[in-house]
Design a protein around this motif. Structure first.
Motif, mmCIF file in Angstrom:
data_model
loop_
_atom_site.group_PDB
_atom_site.id
_atom_site.type_symbol
_atom_site.label_atom_id
_atom_site.label_comp_id
_atom_site.label_asym_id
_atom_site.label_seq_id
_atom_site.Cartn_x
_atom_site.Cartn_y
_atom_site.Cartn_z
ATOM 1 N N GLU A 144 6.862 16.141 3.399
ATOM 2 C CA GLU A 144 6.463 17.426 2.854
ATOM 3 C C GLU A 144 5.890 18.333 3.940
ATOM 4 O OE1 GLU A 144 5.526 16.423 -1.324
ATOM 5 O OE2 GLU A 144 3.704 17.534 -0.822
ATOM 6 N N LEU A 145 6.289 19.587 3.934
ATOM 7 C CA LEU A 145 5.740 20.570 4.866
ATOM 8 C C LEU A 145 5.154 21.701 4.025
ATOM 9 C CD1 LEU A 145 8.746 20.517 7.353
ATOM 10 C CD2 LEU A 145 6.564 19.343 7.603
ATOM 11 N N ASP A 146 4.552 22.695 4.668
ATOM 12 C CA ASP A 146 3.813 23.653 3.842
ATOM 13 C C ASP A 146 4.533 24.988 3.616
ATOM 14 O OD1 ASP A 146 3.563 24.607 6.331
ATOM 15 O OD2 ASP A 146 1.392 24.319 6.507
ATOM 16 N N GLY A 147 5.846 25.032 3.868
ATOM 17 C CA GLY A 147 6.572 26.285 3.653
ATOM 18 C C GLY A 147 7.166 26.395 2.265
ATOM 19 N N ASP A 148 8.110 27.329 2.080
ATOM 20 C CA ASP A 148 8.649 27.592 0.752
ATOM 21 C C ASP A 148 10.181 27.515 0.677
ATOM 22 O OD1 ASP A 148 9.220 29.852 2.202
ATOM 23 O OD2 ASP A 148 7.750 31.119 1.181
ATOM 24 N N ILE A 149 10.828 27.136 1.770
ATOM 25 C CA ILE A 149 12.284 26.969 1.737
ATOM 26 C C ILE A 149 12.616 25.479 1.743
ATOM 27 C CG2 ILE A 149 14.464 27.404 2.927
ATOM 28 C CD1 ILE A 149 13.170 29.918 4.132
ATOM 29 N N ALA A 150 13.134 24.997 0.617
ATOM 30 C CA ALA A 150 13.495 23.579 0.534
ATOM 31 C C ALA A 150 14.782 23.339 1.313
ATOM 32 C CB ALA A 150 13.663 23.171 -0.928
ATOM 33 N N ARG A 163 9.896 29.625 6.437
ATOM 34 C CA ARG A 163 8.994 28.481 6.517
ATOM 35 C C ARG A 163 9.556 27.328 5.690
ATOM 36 N NH1 ARG A 163 4.876 30.234 3.652
ATOM 37 N NH2 ARG A 163 3.519 28.507 4.177
ATOM 38 N N PRO A 164 9.988 26.264 6.349
ATOM 39 C CA PRO A 164 10.555 25.125 5.629
ATOM 40 C C PRO A 164 9.515 24.410 4.763
ATOM 41 C CG PRO A 164 10.526 24.714 8.007
ATOM 42 C CD PRO A 164 10.047 26.101 7.819
ATOM 43 N N ALA A 165 9.937 23.973 3.573
ATOM 44 C CA ALA A 165 9.033 23.297 2.644
ATOM 45 C C ALA A 165 9.045 21.790 2.828
ATOM 46 C CB ALA A 165 9.430 23.633 1.205
ATOM 47 N N ASN A 166 10.052 21.302 3.526
ATOM 48 C CA ASN A 166 10.170 19.844 3.640
ATOM 49 C C ASN A 166 11.200 19.462 4.681
ATOM 50 O OD1 ASN A 166 12.176 20.793 1.372
ATOM 51 N ND2 ASN A 166 13.034 18.940 2.308
ATOM 52 N N PHE A 167 11.132 18.190 5.036
ATOM 53 C CA PHE A 167 12.193 17.514 5.789
ATOM 54 C C PHE A 167 12.848 16.582 4.782
ATOM 55 C CE2 PHE A 167 13.684 13.682 7.740
ATOM 56 C CZ PHE A 167 14.237 14.043 8.949
ATOM 57 N N LEU A 168 14.134 16.696 4.555
ATOM 58 C CA LEU A 168 14.807 15.717 3.693
ATOM 59 C C LEU A 168 16.162 15.364 4.281
ATOM 60 C CD1 LEU A 168 14.966 15.421 -0.148
ATOM 61 C CD2 LEU A 168 16.882 14.805 1.293
ATOM 62 N N ASP A 169 16.230 14.124 4.761
ATOM 63 C CA ASP A 169 17.478 13.609 5.298
ATOM 64 C C ASP A 169 18.124 12.755 4.222
ATOM 65 O OD1 ASP A 169 19.501 12.286 6.568
ATOM 66 O OD2 ASP A 169 18.201 11.108 7.888
ATOM 67 N N VAL A 218 0.847 -1.183 0.000
ATOM 68 C CA VAL A 218 0.000 0.000 0.000
ATOM 69 C C VAL A 218 0.888 1.241 0.000
ATOM 70 C CG1 VAL A 218 -1.779 1.280 1.246
ATOM 71 C CG2 VAL A 218 -1.801 -1.209 1.270
ATOM 72 N N GLU A 219 0.714 2.080 -0.990
ATOM 73 C CA GLU A 219 1.505 3.316 -1.099
ATOM 74 C C GLU A 219 0.791 4.435 -0.359
ATOM 75 O OE1 GLU A 219 4.312 4.195 -2.270
ATOM 76 O OE2 GLU A 219 4.984 2.412 -3.362
ATOM 77 N N GLU A 220 1.578 5.241 0.307
ATOM 78 C CA GLU A 220 0.991 6.358 1.036
ATOM 79 C C GLU A 220 1.792 7.605 0.730
ATOM 80 O OE1 GLU A 220 -0.457 7.341 5.571
ATOM 81 O OE2 GLU A 220 1.033 5.796 5.231
ATOM 82 N N GLY A 221 1.176 8.749 0.894
ATOM 83 C CA GLY A 221 1.914 10.002 0.753
ATOM 84 C C GLY A 221 1.730 10.639 -0.614
ATOM 85 N N THR A 222 2.301 11.816 -0.769
ATOM 86 C CA THR A 222 2.176 12.566 -2.020
ATOM 87 C C THR A 222 3.100 11.940 -3.071
ATOM 88 O OG1 THR A 222 4.005 14.040 -1.524
ATOM 89 C CG2 THR A 222 1.837 14.684 -0.696
ATOM 90 N N GLU A 223 2.901 12.383 -4.303
ATOM 91 C CA GLU A 223 3.724 11.911 -5.422
ATOM 92 C C GLU A 223 5.220 12.119 -5.119
ATOM 93 O OE1 GLU A 223 2.635 10.283 -7.969
ATOM 94 O OE2 GLU A 223 4.699 10.136 -8.721
ATOM 95 N N THR A 224 5.537 13.314 -4.637
ATOM 96 C CA THR A 224 6.943 13.625 -4.355
ATOM 97 C C THR A 224 7.471 12.727 -3.238
ATOM 98 O OG1 THR A 224 6.310 15.900 -4.804
ATOM 99 C CG2 THR A 224 8.549 15.529 -4.014
ATOM 100 N N GLU A 225 6.635 12.493 -2.233
ATOM 101 C CA GLU A 225 7.069 11.631 -1.129
ATOM 102 C C GLU A 225 7.350 10.216 -1.622
ATOM 103 O OE1 GLU A 225 5.109 13.828 2.792
ATOM 104 O OE2 GLU A 225 3.914 12.369 1.698
ATOM 105 N N ARG A 226 6.530 9.760 -2.562
ATOM 106 C CA ARG A 226 6.768 8.415 -3.115
ATOM 107 C C ARG A 226 8.062 8.363 -3.909
ATOM 108 N NH1 ARG A 226 0.809 6.256 -5.011
ATOM 109 N NH2 ARG A 226 -0.265 7.127 -3.209
#
Lengths: 382, 305
Positions: free
Chosen positions: A239-245, A267-273, A220-228
């Motif tokens: 994904e977060l709702d800000g504009d700074i990647a 406002r951060p746009a995402n968490f990416l580790d 089962v896939e979950e999350g937005t297209e980008t998250e996948r």
């Protein structure tokens, strides 16, 4: 990985936990057919979120026509922000009482924990602690039947009800262990007017790190297209709702980077580790994924331990080459292993980097606020 | 002195012939760690950096008296490797590997508890007692010997903080990575207890993050500690229900929030830094006796600057 209710119930049913008869449908016609077979039914949206009932995702129908009409109304709508593409049509239950029964991983105890309550059918998070029965289980021995009888006793169950409950709990624990579950939950576990206990709902979340051991489970896939896409690239992305990647290496420093951006008013746009020790290719993929969402600015914050700064620089240059430049203000903070090589590679191409998180965070917030017209030495669009 | 590992610790590297194992074995040796043996099933008789490799941990114990292990074995085989190390009677087992199934982790911890083995990790950078021994993957240049004990859930963030302390002339007694997984061998309290008893440690730094209740439990323990504590907690901006990389870093059921953790820590007299680079300054203050434990001082981290 979360399974849909109908998948969880299929697993429960196979393991001998009583579930209501039902069918998964994707059209109004199928819903009507199911109701013709089952009689009075509950029509339940299948989404990977709780709180369906309150959000209008569970309806009842007494005739096939009504079931078809209800299905028509539900399919394609959004419930709790998720599009409804399938329904579970189940025989309506005559419920006398509702219990809660779940098994989760107790991180503090480092053991599975059984949680049960007489207050079922509601959000268990809202049930006061004193109404919950908790028992951690030593995984060495598993859940011995006497432990399940203790839980039943503490819920004031007796006779046939206690026997049924104990059996369900032992079987649920077997599912929890054998399927590498992070959570199994029956809420409500319904005591019917005829005295039977039935799993009226079902949740089963499987540990992503153990999925390869369970080739038979549906995926089962979950999350937005980008998250996948990020997940497929092996990145930890939210994904977060800000504009700074943001791209950083390591979960802790990534979280801290988001906090610092927010601290300075951005406002951060995402968490990416990108992970420790990620190579050029995955980091380039990560940057591409971030840019695909058109942020106002991009911050790359690297403290190189096993991650090599020259690899980070190569990833940045690779993306810049592929795209003919980085189209948004890019702020880089790069220190640690092979720092000199990395900085030299960047400098050759006109990219500069900061030494401290503080400077970099302040700069990226300013750049995002200024929009693409902002100009400073910390970024370049060449 | 130091905690968990020191210059006398005799180390075996499990997964010594893999890429990661080889690289970090060399790094640990170069740091001066007593790496006595490697283990890789089927590779017995080989050498890595002059260190003999065996098929089993039992042989490494027999021939070299190793008492600690660092595991680089891939996740699917990690439970077996950890059980082998625990069964061989090692005192400390450091599991670097990430993505170990959580049920395997629970099994490992249950067995370790029966045998009295200390497990560090999984998904940890390891343990370092600067100047004495390094059991893990942390960048050695970030550390120097000194009086500060650090315990952290995350790797890179703690490197950052350790490097800032080192740059400020504040060395470390031991730095322990608990690991980012939901089920870990050590928690904050267990490490803080060791720091409290360690003569070389004069102050402690706790690097926490959202999710779980480990920081709150640490705060409870710190109330009775004689040594001053400084903390940084990551995840202030994280929305509930989103797992921030680490399995445990998620605000669930209204628990594990940034605010709750900071409140608990401050109530216990811990100086909580708003920004990671403020940690070194706060450590300097508590070590020089300024800003007595029990008071928060003029800063109000919850309100930002």
């Amino acid at each position: 990985m979360k399974l849909y209710e109908h998948m969880a119930k299929e697993v429960f049913g196979r393991q001998g936990i009583p579930v209501p008869p039902g069918r998964v449908v994707t059209t109004a016609e199928e819903a009507a057919d199911a109701a013709r077979e089952l009689g009075e039914v509950a029509v339940k949206v299948q989404i990977l979120a709780g709180g369906r009932g309150k959000a209008g995702g569970i309806r009842f129908a007494s005739t096939p026509e009504e079931a078809g009409r209800v299905a028509e109304e539900l399919l394609g709508t959004e419930v709790r922000g998720l599009v409804v593409d399938r329904l579970l049509v189940e025989k309506k239950l005559a419920i006398d009482r509702e219990f809660y029964l779940g098994i989760a991983v107790d991180g503090a105890a480092r053991r599975p924990v059984v949680i049960a309550s007489t207050q079922g059918g509601v959000n268990i998070e809202e049930v006061p602690e004193k109404l919950l029965v908790r028992q951690t289980v030593d995984p060495t021995w598993g859940l011995m039947p006497y432990r399940s009888r203790q839980v039943a006793r503490r819920l004031d169950l007796e006779g046939s009800e206690a026997r049924q409950f104990s059996q369900i709990l032992v079987r649920l624990f077997a599912i929890f262990r054998s399927l590498d579950a992070e959570l199994v939950e029956i809420n409500p576990l319904a005591l019917l007017e005829d005295g039977r206990l039935v799993a009226a709902d079902g949740r089963l979340n499987v540990d992503d790190d153990a999925l390869s051991r369970h080739p038979d489970l549906p995926r089962v896939e979950e999350g937005t297209e980008t998250e996948r896409r990020a997940r497929e690239a092996g990145l930890s992305y939210v994904e977060l709702d800000g504009d700074i990647a943001v791209m950083a290496n390591g979960a802790g420093i990534t979280m801290a980077t988001l906090d610092i951006i927010q601290h300075y008013g951005g406002r951060p746009a995402n968490f990416l580790d990108a992970g420790g020790g990620a190579g050029v290719e995955p980091m380039a993929r990560a940057i591409e994924i971030l840019l695909s969402r058109s942020p106002r600015a991009l911050l790359i914050n690297i403290f190189g331990g096993i991650t090599r700064c020259d690899d980070v620089a190569r990833a940045i240059l690779k993306v810049a080459d592929a795209r003919g430049g980085i189209e948004v203000p890019l702020v880089i903070r790069l220190v640690g292993t092979n720092e000199e090589e990395g900085l030299a590679l960047l400098k050759e191409r006109g990219f500069e980097a900061y030494r401290t998180m503080e400077e970099a965070a302040r700069r990226v917030v300013a750049a995002a606020a200024a929009g693409n017209g902002g100009d400073d030495s910390g970024h370049t669009r060449r | 002195m130091a905690i968990l590992v020191d210059e006398k610790t005799r180390v075996v590297i499990q997964g010594a012939t893999g890429n990661q194992g080889r690289f970090h074995l060399a790094q640990m040796l170069a740091y001066g760690t007593r790496v006595a043996a490697g283990v890789s099933p089927g590779k017995g008789g080989q050498e890595v950096e002059g260190v003999p490799v065996y098929d089993t941990v039992e042989q490494a114990v027999l021939h070299h008296g190793v008492n600690a292990s660092v595991i680089f074995v891939p996740a699917p085989f990690c439970k077996d490797a950890a059980f082998e190390a625990i069964d061989a009677g090692l005192g400390v087992v450091v599991i670097i590997t990430e993505h170990i199934p959580v049920h395997d982790a629970m099994d490992i911890m249950a067995f370790a508890r029966q045998r009295g083995t200390v497990v560090v990790g999984p998904n940890t950078f390891g343990v370092i007692s600067p100047g004495k021994a390094k059991l893990g993957i942390m960048p050695a240049q970030a550390y120097a010997p000194g009086p500060v004990g650090i315990v952290a859930r995350s790797g890179t963030l703690s490197y950052e903080i350790a490097a800032a302390l080192t740059a400020a002339g504040l060395g470390q007694s031991t730095v322990v990575g608990l690991g980012g997984d939901r089920v870990a061998g050590l928690n904050f309290v267990e490490v803080l207890k060791r720091f409290e008893e360690d003569q070389a440690t004069q102050a402690v730094v706790l690097v926490g993050e959202i999710g779980g209740t480990a920081e709150e439990e640490a705060a409870e323990y710190i109330k009775g500690m004689s040594k001053p504590a400084v903390a940084y907690v990551a995840g202030r901006s994280a929305p509930p229900g989103k797992r921030m990389g680490h399995a445990g870093a998620i605000i669930e059921r209204g628990r594990g929030t940034f605010e709750g953790k900071v409140r608990a820590l401050e109530a216990a007299g811990v100086r909580v830094a708003t920004l990671p680079w403020e940690v070194a300054g706060l450590v300097e203050e508590v070590l020089s006796g300024g800003g007595p434990a029990g008071e928060t001082g003029p800063e109000t981290p919850l309100d930002g600057e």
